[in-house]
Scaffold this motif. Sequence first.
Motif, short mmCIF file in Angstrom:
data_model
loop_
_atom_site.label_atom_id
_atom_site.label_comp_id
_atom_site.label_asym_id
_atom_site.label_seq_id
_atom_site.Cartn_x
_atom_site.Cartn_y
_atom_site.Cartn_z
N LEU A 276 -2.34 -0.62 12.80
CA LEU A 276 -1.64 -1.69 13.53
C LEU A 276 -2.49 -2.96 13.50
CD1 LEU A 276 -0.67 0.32 16.74
CD2 LEU A 276 0.94 -0.64 15.10
N ALA A 277 -3.80 -2.78 13.72
CA ALA A 277 -4.71 -3.92 13.86
C ALA A 277 -4.74 -4.80 12.60
CB ALA A 277 -6.12 -3.41 14.18
N LYS A 278 -4.45 -4.18 11.44
CA LYS A 278 -4.47 -4.94 10.18
C LYS A 278 -3.48 -6.11 10.23
CE LYS A 278 -5.25 -1.12 7.12
NZ LYS A 278 -4.42 -0.13 6.50
N TYR A 279 -2.41 -5.96 11.02
CA TYR A 279 -1.36 -6.99 11.03
C TYR A 279 -1.46 -7.94 12.23
CZ TYR A 279 0.33 -3.85 7.49
OH TYR A 279 0.40 -3.06 6.36
N CYS A 280 -2.53 -7.84 13.01
CA CYS A 280 -2.70 -8.75 14.13
C CYS A 280 -2.87 -10.18 13.61
CB CYS A 280 -3.94 -8.40 14.96
SG CYS A 280 -3.72 -6.91 15.93
N HIS A 281 -2.45 -11.17 14.41
CA HIS A 281 -2.54 -12.57 13.99
C HIS A 281 -4.00 -12.97 13.70
CE1 HIS A 281 -1.35 -16.72 13.57
NE2 HIS A 281 -2.31 -17.07 14.43
N PHE A 282 -4.91 -12.56 14.60
CA PHE A 282 -6.33 -12.91 14.41
C PHE A 282 -7.06 -11.71 13.81
CE2 PHE A 282 -4.92 -15.46 18.08
CZ PHE A 282 -5.14 -16.71 17.56
N HIS A 283 -7.86 -11.97 12.77
CA HIS A 283 -8.51 -10.83 12.11
C HIS A 283 -9.55 -10.17 13.01
CE1 HIS A 283 -11.74 -13.67 11.20
NE2 HIS A 283 -12.51 -12.61 11.02
N ASN A 284 -10.09 -10.96 13.98
CA ASN A 284 -11.07 -10.37 14.89
C ASN A 284 -10.46 -10.08 16.27
OD1 ASN A 284 -10.73 -12.97 15.63
ND2 ASN A 284 -12.90 -13.45 15.92
N CYS A 285 -9.17 -9.77 16.25
CA CYS A 285 -8.43 -9.53 17.50
C CYS A 285 -9.09 -8.38 18.30
CB CYS A 285 -7.00 -9.15 17.14
SG CYS A 285 -5.93 -8.92 18.55
N SER A 286 -9.24 -8.59 19.60
CA SER A 286 -9.84 -7.52 20.42
C SER A 286 -8.75 -6.66 21.07
CB SER A 286 -10.76 -8.12 21.49
OG SER A 286 -9.97 -8.87 22.38
N HIS A 287 -7.49 -7.03 20.84
CA HIS A 287 -6.32 -6.28 21.34
C HIS A 287 -6.26 -6.25 22.86
CE1 HIS A 287 -6.71 -5.19 17.19
NE2 HIS A 287 -7.70 -4.35 17.42
N VAL A 288 -6.83 -7.29 23.49
CA VAL A 288 -6.80 -7.34 24.95
C VAL A 288 -5.67 -8.25 25.43
CG1 VAL A 288 -8.11 -7.90 27.04
CG2 VAL A 288 -9.28 -6.87 25.10
N ASN A 289 -5.68 -9.52 24.92
CA ASN A 289 -4.64 -10.46 25.39
C ASN A 289 -4.31 -11.53 24.36
OD1 ASN A 289 -7.00 -11.82 25.46
ND2 ASN A 289 -7.07 -12.08 27.69
N GLU A 290 -4.69 -11.31 23.10
CA GLU A 290 -4.43 -12.33 22.08
C GLU A 290 -2.94 -12.37 21.70
OE1 GLU A 290 -6.77 -10.04 21.98
OE2 GLU A 290 -8.62 -10.80 21.10
N PRO A 291 -2.43 -13.61 21.42
CA PRO A 291 -1.05 -13.69 20.92
C PRO A 291 -0.99 -13.08 19.50
CG PRO A 291 -2.09 -15.87 20.92
CD PRO A 291 -3.07 -14.93 21.56
N GLY A 292 0.14 -12.50 19.19
CA GLY A 292 0.33 -11.92 17.84
C GLY A 292 -0.44 -10.61 17.66
N CYS A 293 -0.78 -9.96 18.78
CA CYS A 293 -1.53 -8.69 18.66
C CYS A 293 -0.53 -7.55 18.47
CB CYS A 293 -2.39 -8.47 19.89
SG CYS A 293 -3.11 -6.80 19.90
N LYS A 294 -0.66 -6.85 17.35
CA LYS A 294 0.29 -5.78 17.02
C LYS A 294 0.05 -4.53 17.87
CE LYS A 294 2.48 -8.16 14.10
NZ LYS A 294 3.69 -8.79 14.58
N VAL A 295 -1.18 -4.38 18.35
CA VAL A 295 -1.50 -3.21 19.18
C VAL A 295 -0.78 -3.37 20.53
CG1 VAL A 295 -3.35 -1.90 20.29
CG2 VAL A 295 -3.71 -2.87 18.00
N ILE A 296 -0.89 -4.59 21.11
CA ILE A 296 -0.20 -4.83 22.39
C ILE A 296 1.32 -4.69 22.21
CG2 ILE A 296 0.20 -6.52 24.24
CD1 ILE A 296 -2.61 -7.64 23.66
N GLU A 297 1.82 -5.19 21.08
CA GLU A 297 3.26 -5.05 20.81
C GLU A 297 3.67 -3.58 20.76
OE1 GLU A 297 3.74 -9.01 18.09
OE2 GLU A 297 4.79 -7.23 17.36
#
Length: 349
Positions: A276-297
Amino acid sequence: MNNLSLYGWNNNLFQLKQTSQYKNLFHGRVAAVNRTNYEVIAENNRLLCELSGNVLYGSPSFELPCTGDWVIFQPFNDNKGIIVDILPRKHTLYRRKTGTLSDRQAIASYVDKACIVQSLDANFNVRRLERFIVQVVEENIQPILILTKSDLEFNRHQIDESLKHISRQMPIFFISILSPETIFPVRESIKQGETIVFVGSSGVGKSSLINALCERTVFLTSEISKSSGKGRHTSTRREMVLMDSGILIDTPGVREFGLAADNTETLAEIFDVSDLAKYCHFHNCSHVNEPGCKVIEAVNSGLLEREVYSSYLKLQKESLYFSISEHEKRKRDKSFAKISEEAKRIKKK
Ligand code: GDP
């Protein structure tokens, strides 16, 4: 006479020994760590060894020998020796020392597989299990999950559901000490010369399982000790025993297992969020509260369970905390070493 190849000695270890200044002395494997000495299995005997001053004062405590380490020793009188060197460690299971932020404690080394043992009663706890798996995988040790006491009543469907996010990572065995046919597949999974460490809370059946695997009583279990009036067996030290194929290391019942791991990628893989993380908007996404986070989605759409996600975040935080504290500690130790060197230099002038 011990055949050390049964304890895992091989050509790679022989080559490692050649790099030591003590290569012409004897070698052996640490079978148990006592309060003030070490039990070492060597070619000719089993010795009680102490540490040389250089080893004792030249290394941080987590680098002092642990069960499973290969050491070089100088023998003296009857079955006694001094450990003068430790071969470089591989596949070491660490945990964070209780009550510290960044101190590691070595549990066992040269480990091929770690059997994480939980019983299918109130002891079963997926969150604790995830913690063990992260630490084990961090050191390239293959995790195996053993669920004991399958003769007791339990809800198989519920257990399978709670394990589904991690079940790809490891073989899972449901066993009962009362049904030898459930132990057989565990024995089959241990290959010749492999070292297996057993971790889990006290009372889950580790000693009973090790006895069954070795087909003899190597450890007292609580039932046996009760009937013999010698009190309950709770392993308080790590001890290595030999079964016909592998080498087994029992560990004291550990309930709490503080992470001593600083690799958040391992964590993402174990929790199955790396795809899932591969498709997050930010490559260094921490999956906490970033926009475009596929993990949160995935959490919001129900693809990823909320409890699993919370556990992932909790372990991620703990792991980052450990790594920052360890980094700070190393920096402090380095400056301290520099100051001591400088003090020595001034004193010599
Ligand atoms: P350890 O502390 O993890 O080494 O646990 P023990 O091997 O000493 O076992 C703790 C208790 O659980 C003992 O009373 C065992 O007889 C019991 N026990 C172990 N395995 C099983 C099992 O498969 N089924 C049941 N019902 N009891 C078990």
